[in-house]
Write a protein that holds these residues in place. Sequence first.
Motif, PDB file in Angstrom:
ATOM      1  N   THR A 110       6.680  -5.464  -3.605  1.00 33.48           N
ATOM      2  CA  THR A 110       6.461  -5.401  -2.174  1.00 33.48           C
ATOM      3  C   THR A 110       5.087  -5.972  -1.865  1.00 33.48           C
ATOM      4  OG1 THR A 110       6.600  -3.952  -0.244  1.00 33.48           O
ATOM      5  CG2 THR A 110       5.571  -3.046  -2.205  1.00 33.48           C
ATOM      6  N   LEU A 111       4.927  -6.522  -0.679  1.00 33.50           N
ATOM      7  CA  LEU A 111       3.714  -7.235  -0.299  1.00 33.50           C
ATOM      8  C   LEU A 111       3.009  -6.491   0.816  1.00 33.50           C
ATOM      9  CD1 LEU A 111       2.248  -9.990  -0.859  1.00 33.50           C
ATOM     10  CD2 LEU A 111       3.514 -10.873   1.091  1.00 33.50           C
ATOM     11  N   VAL A 112       1.698  -6.271   0.679  1.00 33.09           N
ATOM     12  CA  VAL A 112       0.878  -5.646   1.715  1.00 33.09           C
ATOM     13  C   VAL A 112      -0.175  -6.663   2.129  1.00 33.09           C
ATOM     14  CG1 VAL A 112      -0.753  -3.800   2.242  1.00 33.09           C
ATOM     15  CG2 VAL A 112       1.234  -3.325   0.800  1.00 33.09           C
ATOM     16  N   THR A 113      -0.276  -6.919   3.435  1.00 36.59           N
ATOM     17  CA  THR A 113      -1.253  -7.867   3.958  1.00 36.59           C
ATOM     18  C   THR A 113      -2.228  -7.126   4.861  1.00 36.59           C
ATOM     19  OG1 THR A 113       0.392  -9.622   3.914  1.00 36.59           O
ATOM     20  CG2 THR A 113      -1.550 -10.000   5.261  1.00 36.59           C
ATOM     21  N   ALA A 114      -3.523  -7.311   4.635  1.00 33.93           N
ATOM     22  CA  ALA A 114      -4.561  -6.691   5.458  1.00 33.93           C
ATOM     23  C   ALA A 114      -5.760  -7.611   5.505  1.00 33.93           C
ATOM     24  CB  ALA A 114      -4.947  -5.331   4.899  1.00 33.93           C
ATOM     25  N   ASP A 115      -6.280  -7.809   6.686  1.00 37.92           N
ATOM     26  CA  ASP A 115      -7.487  -8.618   6.891  1.00 37.92           C
ATOM     27  C   ASP A 115      -7.346 -10.020   6.304  1.00 37.92           C
ATOM     28  OD1 ASP A 115      -8.682  -6.414   8.133  1.00 37.92           O
ATOM     29  OD2 ASP A 115      -9.523  -5.696   6.259  1.00 37.92           O
ATOM     30  N   GLY A 116      -6.156 -10.592   6.379  1.00 41.21           N
ATOM     31  CA  GLY A 116      -5.949 -11.946   5.894  1.00 41.21           C
ATOM     32  C   GLY A 116      -5.745 -12.067   4.394  1.00 41.21           C
ATOM     33  N   TYR A 117      -5.726 -10.958   3.686  1.00 43.81           N
ATOM     34  CA  TYR A 117      -5.499 -10.972   2.243  1.00 43.81           C
ATOM     35  C   TYR A 117      -4.177 -10.281   1.936  1.00 43.81           C
ATOM     36  CZ  TYR A 117     -10.425 -12.158   1.969  1.00 43.81           C
ATOM     37  OH  TYR A 117     -11.633 -12.776   2.124  1.00 43.81           O
ATOM     38  N   SER A 118      -3.452 -10.805   0.995  1.00 43.44           N
ATOM     39  CA  SER A 118      -2.178 -10.212   0.605  1.00 43.44           C
ATOM     40  C   SER A 118      -2.255  -9.727  -0.831  1.00 43.44           C
ATOM     41  CB  SER A 118      -1.056 -11.245   0.714  1.00 43.44           C
ATOM     42  OG  SER A 118      -0.893 -11.631   2.047  1.00 43.44           O
ATOM     43  N   THR A 119      -1.634  -8.572  -1.078  1.00 43.82           N
ATOM     44  CA  THR A 119      -1.552  -8.035  -2.427  1.00 43.82           C
ATOM     45  C   THR A 119      -0.109  -7.663  -2.695  1.00 43.82           C
ATOM     46  OG1 THR A 119      -3.778  -7.121  -2.258  1.00 43.82           O
ATOM     47  CG2 THR A 119      -2.391  -6.249  -4.005  1.00 43.82           C
ATOM     48  N   GLN A 120       0.397  -8.101  -3.817  1.00 43.46           N
ATOM     49  CA  GLN A 120       1.770  -7.775  -4.195  1.00 43.46           C
ATOM     50  C   GLN A 120       1.729  -6.611  -5.172  1.00 43.46           C
ATOM     51  OE1 GLN A 120       3.991 -10.813  -6.290  1.00 43.46           O
ATOM     52  NE2 GLN A 120       5.898 -10.029  -5.470  1.00 43.46           N
ATOM     53  N   PHE A 121       2.514  -5.584  -4.875  1.00 41.26           N
ATOM     54  CA  PHE A 121       2.601  -4.419  -5.745  1.00 41.26           C
ATOM     55  C   PHE A 121       3.957  -4.416  -6.426  1.00 41.26           C
ATOM     56  CE2 PHE A 121      -0.579  -3.153  -2.640  1.00 41.26           C
ATOM     57  CZ  PHE A 121      -1.558  -2.610  -3.443  1.00 41.26           C
ATOM     58  N   LYS A 122       3.956  -4.151  -7.706  1.00 40.30           N
ATOM     59  CA  LYS A 122       5.173  -4.063  -8.512  1.00 40.30           C
ATOM     60  C   LYS A 122       5.316  -2.606  -8.957  1.00 40.30           C
ATOM     61  CE  LYS A 122       4.450  -8.749  -9.985  1.00 40.30           C
ATOM     62  NZ  LYS A 122       3.967  -9.638 -10.993  1.00 40.30           N
ATOM     63  N   PRO A 123       6.479  -2.203  -9.454  1.00 44.11           N
ATOM     64  CA  PRO A 123       6.643  -0.801  -9.857  1.00 44.11           C
ATOM     65  C   PRO A 123       5.548  -0.287 -10.788  1.00 44.11           C
ATOM     66  CG  PRO A 123       8.758  -1.873  -9.828  1.00 44.11           C
ATOM     67  CD  PRO A 123       7.721  -2.952  -9.567  1.00 44.11           C
ATOM     68  N   ALA A 124       5.041  -1.117 -11.638  1.00 40.60           N
ATOM     69  CA  ALA A 124       3.968  -0.694 -12.546  1.00 40.60           C
ATOM     70  C   ALA A 124       2.665  -0.427 -11.801  1.00 40.60           C
ATOM     71  CB  ALA A 124       3.736  -1.747 -13.624  1.00 40.60           C
ATOM     72  N   ASP A 125       2.552  -0.907 -10.547  1.00 42.22           N
ATOM     73  CA  ASP A 125       1.332  -0.748  -9.755  1.00 42.22           C
ATOM     74  C   ASP A 125       1.405   0.453  -8.810  1.00 42.22           C
ATOM     75  OD1 ASP A 125       0.219  -3.117 -10.837  1.00 42.22           O
ATOM     76  OD2 ASP A 125       1.302  -4.318  -9.359  1.00 42.22           O
ATOM     77  N   GLU A 126       2.365   1.331  -9.004  1.00 39.68           N
ATOM     78  CA  GLU A 126       2.523   2.466  -8.092  1.00 39.68           C
ATOM     79  C   GLU A 126       1.227   3.268  -7.971  1.00 39.68           C
ATOM     80  OE1 GLU A 126       4.815   6.716  -7.766  1.00 39.68           O
ATOM     81  OE2 GLU A 126       5.697   5.179  -9.039  1.00 39.68           O
ATOM     82  N   GLY A 127       0.543   3.490  -9.076  1.00 40.53           N
ATOM     83  CA  GLY A 127      -0.713   4.243  -9.054  1.00 40.53           C
ATOM     84  C   GLY A 127      -1.772   3.553  -8.219  1.00 40.53           C
ATOM     85  N   ARG A 128      -1.860   2.233  -8.332  1.00 41.94           N
ATOM     86  CA  ARG A 128      -2.816   1.472  -7.526  1.00 41.94           C
ATOM     87  C   ARG A 128      -2.499   1.591  -6.038  1.00 41.94           C
ATOM     88  NH1 ARG A 128      -2.402  -4.289  -8.689  1.00 41.94           N
ATOM     89  NH2 ARG A 128      -3.456  -4.546  -6.735  1.00 41.94           N
ATOM     90  N   LEU A 129      -1.216   1.517  -5.697  1.00 46.55           N
ATOM     91  CA  LEU A 129      -0.813   1.623  -4.298  1.00 46.55           C
ATOM     92  C   LEU A 129      -1.098   3.022  -3.768  1.00 46.55           C
ATOM     93  CD1 LEU A 129       0.392   0.327  -1.826  1.00 46.55           C
ATOM     94  CD2 LEU A 129       2.669   0.715  -2.769  1.00 46.55           C
ATOM     95  N   ARG A 130      -0.831   4.036  -4.567  1.00 47.49           N
ATOM     96  CA  ARG A 130      -1.141   5.410  -4.142  1.00 47.49           C
ATOM     97  C   ARG A 130      -2.655   5.598  -3.954  1.00 47.49           C
ATOM     98  NH1 ARG A 130       2.963   9.039  -4.202  1.00 47.49           N
ATOM     99  NH2 ARG A 130       4.863   8.467  -5.321  1.00 47.49           N
ATOM    100  N   ALA A 131      -3.464   4.999  -4.817  1.00 53.39           N
ATOM    101  CA  ALA A 131      -4.924   5.081  -4.679  1.00 53.39           C
ATOM    102  C   ALA A 131      -5.385   4.388  -3.402  1.00 53.39           C
ATOM    103  CB  ALA A 131      -5.607   4.460  -5.893  1.00 53.39           C
TER     104      ALA A 131
END
Length: 68
Positions: free
Chosen positions: A25-46
């Motif tokens: 899934t892709l999150v865009t904020a302030d002109g920057y995009s970050t793609q999160f994958k299932p392994a990145d769940e901890g990063r997304l929660r943080a």
Amino acid sequence: MADVAQRLAEAEAALHLLLLGQSATLVTADGYSTQFKPADEGRLRAYIAELRGAPVQRLRFSTSKGLC
């Protein structure tokens, strides 16, 4: 610049999709995009905790294989 409430809503929606099994899934904020994958769940929660103003704890440790 997106306000914090909007970024929080987007991040929570991204986490929801991730937990439902969407491969990435892709999150865009302030002109920057970050793609999160299932392994990145901890990063997304943080990131969500950071947006909510909660203290974020990050733990790094070293093993014989390198940093984790």
